[in-house]
Write a protein that holds these residues in place. Structure first.
Motif: not given
Length: 130
Positions: A15-16, A48-49, A58-61, A75-79
């Protein structure tokens, strides 16, 4: 309709800002995401979770499309998480007691659609000219 063989899907356990195990998703959601990735204007999606379930991380599922691969995806996940939090905070600040269900952000080249719910944040990036 795009060739389904060209649709790339990634499962990412990192994750981010937090490391969390990949969450189970329903077969219906999985089928919807597969269908989304075959649409000709969709450049990719990222699931994302929900950050509130991870203590703010932030966690990418799951993600699909080269635009969300590797560091760019993180980066996209955090933004995306910051955008959702910012909009929610703004709504609270003006005294709006409504819930954010869908956001659409248009740039010169792309459009990003974000659908937050209690468990997930789903963002879809697409080319509005396609």
């Amino acid at each position: 309709m795009a060739d389904t063989a060209t649709a790339r899907t990634s499962f990412i356990a990192t994750s981010a800002t937090n490391t969390a195990p990949t969450a189970e998703i329903s077969p219906e959601l999985s089928q919807t995401l597969a269908l989304l990735s075959t649409h000709r204007s969709v450049l990719g999606y990222i699931l994302l979770a929900h950050p509130h379930h991870l203590g703010g991380g932030v966690s990418i599922i799951r993600s699909s499309g080269v635009i969300f691969d590797g560091d760019a995806g993180r980066k996209y996940a955090a933004v995306i998480a910051r955008i959702v939090d910012s909009v929610r905070d703004g709504m609270e600040e003006v005294g709006e007691e409504d819930e954010v269900k869908f956001m659409r952000i248009r740039t010169r080249r792309h459009e990003i659609m974000i659908s937050p719910d209690d468990k997930y944040l789903l963002a879809v990036l697409h080319d509005p000219t396609a």
